[in-house]
Every structure is written in structure tokens, then in C-alpha cells.
Design an enzyme around this catalytic site. Structure first.
Site, PDB file in Angstrom:
ATOM      1  N   SER A 227       2.489  10.406  -5.516  1.00 22.37           N
ATOM      2  CA  SER A 227       1.395  10.752  -6.424  1.00 22.37           C
ATOM      3  C   SER A 227       1.948  11.370  -7.714  1.00 22.37           C
ATOM      4  O   SER A 227       2.704  10.713  -8.431  1.00 22.37           O
ATOM      5  CB  SER A 227       0.420  11.682  -5.706  1.00 22.37           C
ATOM      6  OG  SER A 227      -0.756  11.874  -6.444  1.00 22.37           O
TER       7      SER A 227
ATOM      8  N   ASP B 170      -6.812   2.602  -5.207  1.00 19.50           N
ATOM      9  CA  ASP B 170      -6.461   4.008  -5.002  1.00 19.50           C
ATOM     10  C   ASP B 170      -7.485   4.878  -5.738  1.00 19.50           C
ATOM     11  O   ASP B 170      -7.754   4.682  -6.919  1.00 19.50           O
ATOM     12  CB  ASP B 170      -5.061   4.243  -5.567  1.00 19.50           C
ATOM     13  CG  ASP B 170      -4.473   5.597  -5.250  1.00 19.50           C
ATOM     14  OD1 ASP B 170      -5.233   6.588  -5.221  1.00 19.50           O
ATOM     15  OD2 ASP B 170      -3.246   5.680  -5.045  1.00 19.50           O
TER      16      ASP B 170
ATOM     17  N   HIS C 210      -4.353   6.599  -0.569  1.00 22.14           N
ATOM     18  CA  HIS C 210      -3.388   7.268  -1.440  1.00 22.14           C
ATOM     19  C   HIS C 210      -2.295   8.005  -0.650  1.00 22.14           C
ATOM     20  O   HIS C 210      -1.186   8.181  -1.150  1.00 22.14           O
ATOM     21  CB  HIS C 210      -4.138   8.252  -2.340  1.00 22.14           C
ATOM     22  CG  HIS C 210      -3.297   8.928  -3.359  1.00 22.14           C
ATOM     23  ND1 HIS C 210      -2.845   8.302  -4.495  1.00 22.14           N
ATOM     24  CD2 HIS C 210      -2.817  10.207  -3.414  1.00 22.14           C
ATOM     25  CE1 HIS C 210      -2.140   9.141  -5.215  1.00 22.14           C
ATOM     26  NE2 HIS C 210      -2.101  10.304  -4.589  1.00 22.14           N
TER      27      HIS C 210
END
Length: 433
Positions: free
Chosen positions: A144, A383, A411
Site C-alpha cells: 500500500s 482495489d 487490498h
């Protein structure tokens, strides 16, 4: 001084480093970084290549694993791993409502926090890498926001990397925060619709809770004011593999009977408090929108402003029209600095950051176009937190980057399917697939 200890199957070593607050002023103020070295028990004495893990966020310390779950077990087959608490997080020099007043007033606090973006994190990595690896390059695994940092690493110091692995974290190279949220709200709406399709009984449950909050002032045990907007923000969990199920179980037993009538149960309030409070990660709230700042324009509470372009997220209108209650996602709003006691003292600091102009670029297109570091990225289709179209445009801009686009995971695929995800990415950077 380092301290080593054992958990099942692993040897852990605490590592601490001193780095400049501002790497352009190496003789100036210093801050401390903490990292946890992890190696498989049977390989503790071996000379292994290093993998540095860059946690998602911003504002979260590295995972506190017990043993070798998720992706870690697969990584330890090949690497000695460094779990880095990025500056301001975990056991590194903290930045929160208790410590930031040491900097001075809101303007001074905001200026201090400008040094907590991806470029500074990359320069931290380069400052400590010689002490960790003896100067050898290492593999970066960025989840991320950690992936955003990894793309900055490829821009600023690719010589420090032997390979780069990115999971759910290919950022747009040039999108303003407005562009990010303008793309995000339709994705959020799709995730919310999918949740209500999976659990249709939650439509009425969410509506009942929202109506109760409109009629009653609810203050959670920690002092958090639970408003309808705050309740809507619980939709943030829908971007994770278990988020929809977790939300369903939260809603199903929200009320208990009392002499004064139905009330939100203590158990419900306790869980909601843990989900909404920023006490453990205030940096996320403070610098989240600034991770998209790269030019003269301020972010100026982008998520709040862009939400006005999507009136379907208005709770009062949805309730009046008989529509399912809309939920929101990975968005930061100014009212959160009023409802959350961990953020209230930092409201003016947040305002100063939102108004800031002149953000420095985080990515170097020319250097990325000439990239020579093996890079592989897992891009999770639709996502909730990182726009797929933005990610794929960036993938095309980084020379040699290979993508694995999948809807098998949300995610948090590196957690939910860690060994498979990491195995695939390692095979890709090694040209084994």
C-alpha cells in the site's frame, strides 16, 4: 546496543538508528528509527540477503508478527527481514498529540510533519542500509503506502535496491489529491453496494443505527463523539478481505433494550471505538492527503470537497429517500478532528497542512523510465484504496515493471494470501515465470 530473542521459528533482534529529521540538513536535529530484524531460527548464523518491509499507511508501524505468519514465512526462506517502523510510527520517535507540542504551535508542528513523507522515508532507508547490509543493496517489499515509498525509492535511490516488490501500492505519478478522491468515491460506492448485496439485512440495520444517532448524542467510552458521518466512515473496512464480514457481525447486535428504550450496546460501542479512533495512528490522519501533494496546489481537505460532487453519499438524503445508508472509505474529513479526542488538539496543525503549498515531487519520471531494478507489482482489480487505472498507468511508466493484476484478493492480499502473493512476485522479478 541490540537485543535478540526468540519466538516460534524465528530469531528477532531490536535495531535502533539515528537519522536527521531533515536529510538536507545532516548536522541538524536527529530522530530515532526502530526496526525489528527477523531471521529463521535455523538460519540465524547464515549470510543472507536482506529484505526491508515498508508498511502501509501512512502512519502505521511495521506489523508485530508472532512467529512467521502471512508473507513473512515465505520471505524468511530466502531473506533476513527488516521490519521498519517508519519515522513517527511504532517505536520510532513518535509524532502524536502528546509529543507534537514539543515542536511549538500548529505552524511549527505542520512544518515538522512535512518531513514525514515518502521521500524522507526513502532517505532513512538509505541512511541505515549500510549499517544493516554492510552496503549491499536490498530487496524492498512495499504494501500500500509502502508501495508508494518503493516507487519513490526507485526514483531517488535505485542503487540501494536489488529488487522491488509492490503489493496494492502503485501510486499515480502526477495525480492531485482531488484526482485520487474523484476516482475513489465510485469505487467506494461499488464496495458498499456489494456489501449490502451480500448482507441485505444490513440495509435496515445500518439505517436504524443512523436514525438513532440523528436522534441521540452518543459519546463512546474514550470520548469519541459518534455522529452519523463517523458511523458512515466504518465503510473503510470494506477494502479488506474480511471487512464485509466484520462489518456485518458488528451491525447484527448493535442494540440492547434499556429502561429508556433501545440503546447502542456497550459491546457495539467498544468495537466501534477501536475501529474509529486514531489514537494509535494519528499520523495517518495528519499526513494522509499530503502523500498526494507534489506541486504548488494545497490538498485543502480534498476528500471533503470532492465528496460534494457525489451527493449520493449524503446520509440525510439517503434516509429521506429510502435508499441504503451510504458508507465512506479511506477518506479523511475535517470533522474527524472534532469527534476524535486523539485528534482534537491537532486540528489547527491539520488545517495548516491542508493549506500548505509548494510540495516537492515524490517521483522522477525520467529515472523511472530508465529503471534497471527488477520490479514486480500485485495490482488488485477494483482495489478500494488505490485506483487500478492509476496503478496501471504508473506500471507503464516504470521500465521493466511486471504486473500481476488479480481479483483473487482485496487490498490486503499480502496478509490474506501472503505466501502465494510473495512467491509470485519473487518469481516475476527473478524471471522464473
Amino acid at each position: 546496543m541490540t537485543a535478540s530473542y526468540r519466538q516460534p521459528g524465528v530469531v528477532l533482534t531490536d535495531r535502533r538508528f539515528t537519522v536527521p529529521l531533515d536529510h538536507d540538513d545532516p548536522a541538524g536535529e536527529k530522530i530515532e528509527l526502530y526496526a525489528r530484524e527477523v531471521v529463521a531460527s535455523g538460519r540465524a548464523d547464515q549470510d543472507l540477503p536482506w529484505l526491508v518491509y515498508l508498511q502501509g499507511g501512512p502512519g502505521f508501524g511495521a506489523n508485530r508478527f508472532i512467529g512467521k505468519p502471512a508473507w513473512l514465512g515465505r520471505a524468511l526462506q530466502d531473506f533476513r527481514v527488516l521490519l521498519l517502523d517508519q519515522r513517527g510510527t511504532g517505536a520510532s520517535t513518535p509524532a502524536n498529540r502528546q509529543t507534537l507540542p514539543l515542536r511549538g504551535g500548529p505552524a511549527e508542528q505542520a512544518e515538522y510533519l512535512t518531513h514525514f513523507r515518502a521521500d524522507s522515508i526513502v532517505r532513512d532507508c538509505e541512511a541505515i542500509r549500510p549499517q544493516v547490509t554492510g552496503g549491499a543493496p536490498w530487496t524492498a517489499l512495499g504494501q500500500s503506502f509502502g508501495g508508494f515509498c518503493t516507487v519513490s525509492y526507485l526514483s531517488l535511490a535505485p542503487e540501494g535496491l536489488s529488487a522491488a516488490l509492490i503489493t496494492g501500492g502503485l501510486p499515480s505519478l502526477d495525480a492531485h489529491a482531488d484526482d485520487v478522491y474523484r476516482a475513489a468515491y465510485p469505487r467506494i460506492a461499488r464496495k458498499v453496494a456489494a456489501h449490502y448485496a451480500r448482507y441485505p439485512q444490513d440495509v435496515e440495520r445500518a439505517r436504524r443505527i443512523a436514525e438513532h444517532l440523528l436522534a441521540h448524542e452518543v459519546v463512546l467510552p474514550n470520548g469519541y463523539r459518534l455522529t452519523v458521518e463517523a458511523f458512515q466512515s466504518l465503510g473503510n473496512v470494506l477494502g479488506g478481505s474480511e471487512g464485509s464480514h466484520r462489518l456485518h457481525y458488528l451491525l447484527e447486535d448493535a442494540f440492547v433494550p434499556t429502561p429508556q428504550g433501545p440503546a447502542l450496546s456497550d459491546a457495539f460501542q467498544e468495537e466501534v471505538q477501536g475501529m474509529l479512533s486514531f489514537a494509535g495512528h494519528p499520523l495517518w490522519a495528519l499526513v494522509h492527503e499530503s502523500i498526494y501533494g507534489q506541486d504548488e496546489r494545497p490538498t485543502n481537505w480534498s476528500a471533503q470537497r470532492i465528496r460534494a460532487e457525489f451527493p449520493q453519499f449524503d446520509a440525510a438524503e439517503a434516509l429521506a429517500e429510502g435508499r441504503p445508508l451510504p458508507l465512506t472509505g479511506e477518506t479523511m474529513f475535517p470533522w474527524q478532528f472534532e469527534t476524535d479526542p486523539a485528534l482534537r488538539p491537532l486540528r489547527e496543525t491539520a488545517e495548516a497542512l491542508a493549506a500548505r503549498t509548494g510540495w516537492t515531487p515524490l517521483y522522477d519520471r525520467a529515472r523511472l523510465a530508465a529503471n534497471e531494478v527488477p520490479v514486480a507489482a500485485a495490482v488488485y482489480h477494483d482495489d478500494m484504496y488505490v485506483d487500478t487505472a492509476h496503478s496501471l498507468r504508473t506500471a507503464r511508466a516504470i521500465r521493466g515493471l511486471r504486473t500481476w493484476v488479480t481479483d483473487e484478493f482485496e487490498h490486503d492480499g499480502v496478509r490474506a494470501g501472503g505466501p502465494r502473493v510473495l512467491d509470485r512476485l519473487l518469481a516475476m522479478v527473478r524471471d522464473e515465470v
